[in-house]
Design an enzyme around this catalytic site. Structure first.
Site, short mmCIF file in Angstrom:
data_model
loop_
_atom_site.label_atom_id
_atom_site.label_comp_id
_atom_site.label_asym_id
_atom_site.label_seq_id
_atom_site.Cartn_x
_atom_site.Cartn_y
_atom_site.Cartn_z
N ASP A 207 0.85 -1.19 0.00
CA ASP A 207 0.00 0.00 0.00
C ASP A 207 0.89 1.24 0.00
O ASP A 207 1.89 1.31 0.71
CB ASP A 207 -0.92 -0.01 1.24
CG ASP A 207 -2.08 0.96 1.08
OD1 ASP A 207 -3.23 0.50 0.95
OD2 ASP A 207 -1.82 2.20 1.07
N ILE A 208 0.49 2.25 -0.79
CA ILE A 208 1.29 3.47 -0.92
C ILE A 208 1.24 4.32 0.36
O ILE A 208 2.15 5.11 0.60
CB ILE A 208 0.83 4.28 -2.16
CG1 ILE A 208 1.93 5.16 -2.68
CG2 ILE A 208 -0.45 5.06 -1.88
CD1 ILE A 208 1.68 5.71 -4.07
N ASN B 295 -12.77 -3.27 2.68
CA ASN B 295 -13.75 -2.19 2.68
C ASN B 295 -14.64 -2.33 1.46
O ASN B 295 -14.16 -2.59 0.35
CB ASN B 295 -13.02 -0.84 2.65
CG ASN B 295 -12.20 -0.60 3.91
OD1 ASN B 295 -12.57 -1.02 4.99
ND2 ASN B 295 -11.07 0.07 3.76
N HIS C 253 -10.24 -5.30 -3.15
CA HIS C 253 -8.90 -5.49 -2.59
C HIS C 253 -8.98 -5.90 -1.14
O HIS C 253 -9.83 -5.43 -0.39
CB HIS C 253 -8.04 -4.24 -2.75
CG HIS C 253 -8.68 -2.98 -2.24
ND1 HIS C 253 -9.61 -2.28 -2.97
CD2 HIS C 253 -8.52 -2.30 -1.09
CE1 HIS C 253 -10.00 -1.23 -2.29
NE2 HIS C 253 -9.36 -1.21 -1.13
N GLY D 168 -16.16 2.41 3.66
CA GLY D 168 -14.84 3.04 3.64
C GLY D 168 -14.02 2.73 2.39
O GLY D 168 -12.82 2.96 2.37
P1 5GP Z 1 -9.76 1.48 0.35
O1 5GP Z 1 -9.95 2.71 1.19
O2 5GP Z 1 -10.40 1.61 -1.00
O3 5GP Z 1 -10.10 0.21 1.06
O4 5GP Z 1 -8.19 1.36 0.15
C1 5GP Z 1 -7.50 1.78 -0.97
C2 5GP Z 1 -6.04 1.70 -0.63
O5 5GP Z 1 -5.29 1.84 -1.82
C3 5GP Z 1 -5.55 2.81 0.32
O6 5GP Z 1 -5.01 2.23 1.50
C4 5GP Z 1 -4.51 3.57 -0.50
O7 5GP Z 1 -3.40 3.99 0.26
C5 5GP Z 1 -4.12 2.56 -1.56
N1 5GP Z 1 -3.72 3.18 -2.83
C6 5GP Z 1 -4.40 4.12 -3.52
N2 5GP Z 1 -3.74 4.46 -4.65
C7 5GP Z 1 -2.62 3.68 -4.67
C8 5GP Z 1 -1.52 3.57 -5.60
O8 5GP Z 1 -1.46 4.23 -6.63
N3 5GP Z 1 -0.56 2.66 -5.28
C9 5GP Z 1 -0.60 1.90 -4.15
N4 5GP Z 1 0.42 1.05 -3.95
N5 5GP Z 1 -1.61 1.99 -3.26
C10 5GP Z 1 -2.60 2.86 -3.52
#
Ligand code: 5GP
Ligand code: ZN
Length: 118
Positions: free
Chosen positions: A32-33, A92, A105, A98
């Site tokens: 995760d970034i 999520n 994912h 969320g």
């Molecule tokens: P959500 O809130 O949808 O469950 O989580 C999405 C996750 O994707 C977040 O934790 C966010 O940091 C991660 N994320 C979003 N854009 C990118 C990206 O371009 N690269 C990576 N490695 N993670 C990402």
């Protein structure tokens, strides 16, 4: 099977770079970034599936694969063994769940506490 506007589809195809953890025929896993925990990676299906809300019986194998892969990858990435170590899995789903990126994912988080969130 991929969505041109989806950032996770672009990660799978390499259009957006990522730190890969694992790849096989069904899934791609990457760090995760913006990690919440010392170890935080995502496991995603290799084809575009918006969320768990779209799951049908034919996805049981995929979801089982993701769930059984998570402990192996957690150990590979440095999570200490159960019961003193361990990891957290979060999926999520939808705005009120969320979810920000609409490509299914599984978050896998672990490592020594405290964590940034949770
Ligand atoms: P959500 O809130 O949808 O469950 O989580 C999405 C996750 O994707 C977040 O934790 C966010 O940091 C991660 N994320 C979003 N854009 C990118 C990206 O371009 N690269 C990576 N490695 N993670 C990402
Ligand atoms: Zn996608």
């Amino acid at each position: 099977m991929t969505d041109d506007h989806c950032i996770f589809c672009k990660i799978i195809t390499g259009k957006i770079p990522s730190r890969k953890v694992h790849e096989d025929e069904q899934v791609f896993a990457f760090h995760d970034i913006a990690p919440w925990a010392p170890i935080h990676f995502l496991i995603i299906p290799k084809w575009h599936l918006p969320s768990m809300a779209q799951l049908a019986p034919e996805h049981a194998g995929l979801m089982g694969h993701m769930m059984t892969l998570a402990p192996k990858l957690a150990a590979q990435e440095g999570c200490k063994p159960y019961p003193d170590g361990g990891f957290r899995i979060v999926v999520n789903t939808g705005a009120e769940g969320g979810q920000e990126v609409h490509h299914l994912h599984m978050h896998v988080m672990g490592g020594p506490r405290p964590w940034l969130r949770g």
